[in-house]
Design a protein around this motif. Structure first.
Motif, PDB file in Angstrom:
ATOM      1  N   LYS A 212       0.982  -1.191   0.060  1.00 23.03           N
ATOM      2  CA  LYS A 212      -0.087   0.046   0.073  1.00 23.03           C
ATOM      3  C   LYS A 212       0.834   1.331   0.013  1.00 23.03           C
ATOM      4  N   GLY A 213       2.230   1.065   0.014  1.00 29.01           N
ATOM      5  CA  GLY A 213       2.940   2.242   0.359  1.00 29.01           C
ATOM      6  C   GLY A 213       2.993   2.907   1.538  1.00 29.01           C
ATOM      7  N   VAL A 214       2.646   2.162   2.528  1.00 26.23           N
ATOM      8  CA  VAL A 214       2.559   2.788   3.938  1.00 26.23           C
ATOM      9  C   VAL A 214       3.975   2.853   4.477  1.00 26.23           C
ATOM     10  N   ILE A 215       4.592   1.796   4.216  1.00 23.56           N
ATOM     11  CA  ILE A 215       6.008   1.709   4.462  1.00 23.56           C
ATOM     12  C   ILE A 215       6.714   1.774   3.247  1.00 23.56           C
ATOM     13  N   GLU A 216       7.897   2.851   3.107  1.00 25.18           N
ATOM     14  CA  GLU A 216       8.696   2.904   2.220  1.00 25.18           C
ATOM     15  C   GLU A 216      10.348   2.693   2.479  1.00 25.18           C
ATOM     16  N   ILE A 217      11.012   1.953   1.748  1.00 26.18           N
ATOM     17  CA  ILE A 217      12.404   1.766   2.011  1.00 26.18           C
ATOM     18  C   ILE A 217      13.121   2.155   0.948  1.00 26.18           C
ATOM     19  N   ALA A 218      13.968   3.075   0.774  1.00 26.78           N
ATOM     20  CA  ALA A 218      14.771   3.541  -0.355  1.00 26.78           C
ATOM     21  C   ALA A 218      16.277   4.134   0.105  1.00 26.78           C
ATOM     22  N   PRO A 219      17.150   3.891  -0.741  1.00 26.38           N
ATOM     23  CA  PRO A 219      18.458   4.692  -0.558  1.00 26.38           C
ATOM     24  C   PRO A 219      18.555   6.027  -0.320  1.00 26.38           C
ATOM     25  N   LEU A 220      19.387   6.554   0.458  1.00 26.00           N
ATOM     26  CA  LEU A 220      19.207   7.985   0.875  1.00 26.00           C
ATOM     27  C   LEU A 220      19.325   8.842  -0.574  1.00 26.00           C
ATOM     28  N   ALA A 221      19.832   8.526  -1.371  1.00 26.61           N
ATOM     29  CA  ALA A 221      20.009   9.120  -2.676  1.00 26.61           C
ATOM     30  C   ALA A 221      18.560   9.726  -3.180  1.00 26.61           C
ATOM     31  N   TYR A 222      17.701   8.649  -3.021  1.00 27.20           N
ATOM     32  CA  TYR A 222      16.184   8.919  -3.629  1.00 27.20           C
ATOM     33  C   TYR A 222      15.467   9.802  -2.674  1.00 27.20           C
ATOM     34  N   MET A 223      15.956  10.471  -1.678  1.00 31.92           N
ATOM     35  CA  MET A 223      15.429  11.582  -0.875  1.00 31.92           C
ATOM     36  C   MET A 223      15.491  12.875  -1.141  1.00 31.92           C
ATOM     37  N   MET A 246      23.716  14.508   4.732  1.00 27.21           N
ATOM     38  CA  MET A 246      22.965  14.714   5.959  1.00 27.21           C
ATOM     39  C   MET A 246      22.111  15.914   6.214  1.00 27.21           C
ATOM     40  N   LYS A 247      22.670  17.182   5.482  1.00 29.56           N
ATOM     41  CA  LYS A 247      22.002  18.472   5.539  1.00 29.56           C
ATOM     42  C   LYS A 247      20.882  18.083   4.460  1.00 29.56           C
ATOM     43  N   MET A 248      21.141  17.477   3.470  1.00 31.19           N
ATOM     44  CA  MET A 248      19.984  17.292   2.599  1.00 31.19           C
ATOM     45  C   MET A 248      18.836  16.467   3.077  1.00 31.19           C
ATOM     46  N   PHE A 249      19.324  15.503   3.863  1.00 27.66           N
ATOM     47  CA  PHE A 249      18.132  14.645   4.610  1.00 27.66           C
ATOM     48  C   PHE A 249      17.523  15.426   5.763  1.00 27.66           C
ATOM     49  N   LEU A 250      18.104  16.138   6.617  1.00 29.11           N
ATOM     50  CA  LEU A 250      17.331  16.889   7.679  1.00 29.11           C
ATOM     51  C   LEU A 250      16.515  17.958   7.071  1.00 29.11           C
ATOM     52  N   THR A 251      16.877  18.560   5.843  1.00 34.57           N
ATOM     53  CA  THR A 251      15.939  19.414   5.620  1.00 34.57           C
ATOM     54  C   THR A 251      14.771  19.156   4.636  1.00 34.57           C
ATOM     55  N   ARG A 252      14.636  17.810   4.709  1.00 35.01           N
ATOM     56  CA  ARG A 252      13.537  16.961   3.828  1.00 35.01           C
ATOM     57  C   ARG A 252      12.440  16.976   4.796  1.00 35.01           C
ATOM     58  N   MET A 253      12.503  17.157   6.013  1.00 36.00           N
ATOM     59  CA  MET A 253      11.408  17.112   6.998  1.00 36.00           C
ATOM     60  C   MET A 253      10.326  18.313   6.891  1.00 36.00           C
ATOM     61  N   GLY A 254       9.045  17.611   6.819  1.00 37.38           N
ATOM     62  CA  GLY A 254       7.861  18.522   6.686  1.00 37.38           C
ATOM     63  C   GLY A 254       7.165  18.494   7.903  1.00 37.38           C
TER      64      GLY A 254
END
Length: 334
Positions: A212-223, A246-254
């Motif tokens: 259902k896409g409720v759980i998503e698992i992906a490599p960091l590059a796809y964030m 790390m900066k890219m990942f942390l700034t993805r937060m909504g």
């Protein structure tokens, strides 16, 4: 003259006595080695006699383990040794609250609880902060507990989905050249996350939520380029992120999201000279409101007790090497 005391612990049956005293009384022998008491096992009873303070501590441990066992938790060497360490360190009051904090019950009916004070601090930080860093050696439960908290948040409808990611360091920029579709390319790097989810949810529920896409698992590059809202996001093996990743990942937060970042600064696989994003972030963000940084140590290792000793030995070895390098630099400068 020390005050003498005798206490009796009554077991529900032989099965409970066996679980608490250990196979061939191995747990009982550990208690005998650590407390100056006389232990007498009589069927379903255990009599403890000797100096009052020692008897009280030993009885406290057995009763707390009994409480834990009756809540559905299997007693292992870890629970016995950790309880002894807490009591001998004057922290016996922490025993009951530690063992009584159930986070969730797995598909197999197992109660998941913090097993060390460090784990409890880590869980409290996740509850209190939008972003939490869990830093510590292998075996401290960083990833597993983060997944447990994610599943608990999903069950409580605090989030709409779970997103798990980790850097595929070994594949580098060659990920696209690996055979298979995206899932097949990244499976080897994300297997620990799959295993944790399947253990907690059960295979059927896990597969249903993945479908259902409720759980998503992906490599960091796809964030990159995404905004992650109403999600519980876990970045595992974060010691292998670069500072930019790390900066890219942390700034993805909504809005409505929580993030947990886990890693072990003693297992950085990045090329020499490349800064670990986890190491940098733990310094840059240590005083930022809403960011919790929890550092666990070998006392929080839950695997075989020899793992704690291995971690300690490597810490001493690495520290000695670092000191020697510093001395060599000083000598060369002279």
């Amino acid at each position: 003259m020390q005050e003498a005391l005798e206490e009796k612990v009554i077991f529900e049956d032989r099965k409970e006595a066996y679980a608490l005293l250990g196979e061939r009384d191995e747990y009982l022998r550990i208690l005998m080695d650590n407390f100056d008491c006389r232990f007498t096992s009589r069927g379903d009873d255990l009599e403890i006699s000797g100096e009052a303070a020692e008897v009280g501590k030993a009885a406290k441990i057995i009763r707390e383990l009994q409480f834990l066992y009756r809540q559905g938790t299997a007693i292992t060497m870890h629970e016995v040794r950790y309880s002894i360490d807490l009591v001998k360190g004057g922290k016996e009051q922490a025993l009951h609250s530690l063992f009584s904090d159930t986070i969730l019950v797995t598909s197999r009916g197992r109660h998941v609880r913090p097993k060390t004070l460090g784990q409890r601090v880590y869980l409290d930080a996740i509850r209190a902060n939008p972003i939490t860093f869990g830093i510590g050696p292998a075996g401290t439960g960083k990833t597993y507990l983060a997944v447990v908290m994610a599943v608990a948040a999903l069950r409580n409808r605090e989030v709409d989905k779970i997103i798990l990611t980790r850097p595929a360091v070994e594949a580098g920029e060659r990920l696209g050249f690996l055979p298979g579709d995206l899932q097949e390319k990244v499976d080897p790097y994300l297997r620990p996350l799959y295993d944790a989810l399947q253990d907690i949810l059960g295979l059927d529920t896990y597969q249903k939520l993945m479908g259902k896409g409720v759980i998503e698992i992906a490599p960091l590059a796809y964030m990159r380029g995404r905004t992650l809202e109403d999600a519980f996001v876990i970045l595992d093996e974060a010691q292998n992120t670069t500072d930019k990743q790390m900066k890219m990942f942390l700034t993805r937060m909504g809005f409505g999201s929580r993030m947990v970042v886990t890693g072990d600064l003693g297992q950085i696989d990045l090329p020499r000279g490349v800064t670990s994003g986890l190491r940098e972030a733990s310094e840059v963000l240590k005083d930022i409101e809403g960011v919790g940084i929890v550092c666990m140590d070998p006392m929080d290792v839950i695997r075989h007790e020899v793992v704690s000793r291995i971690v300690c030995a490597y810490n001493v070895y690495e520290s000695a090497k670092k000191d020697q390098r510093a001395k060599n630099v000083n000598v060369s400068q002279e």
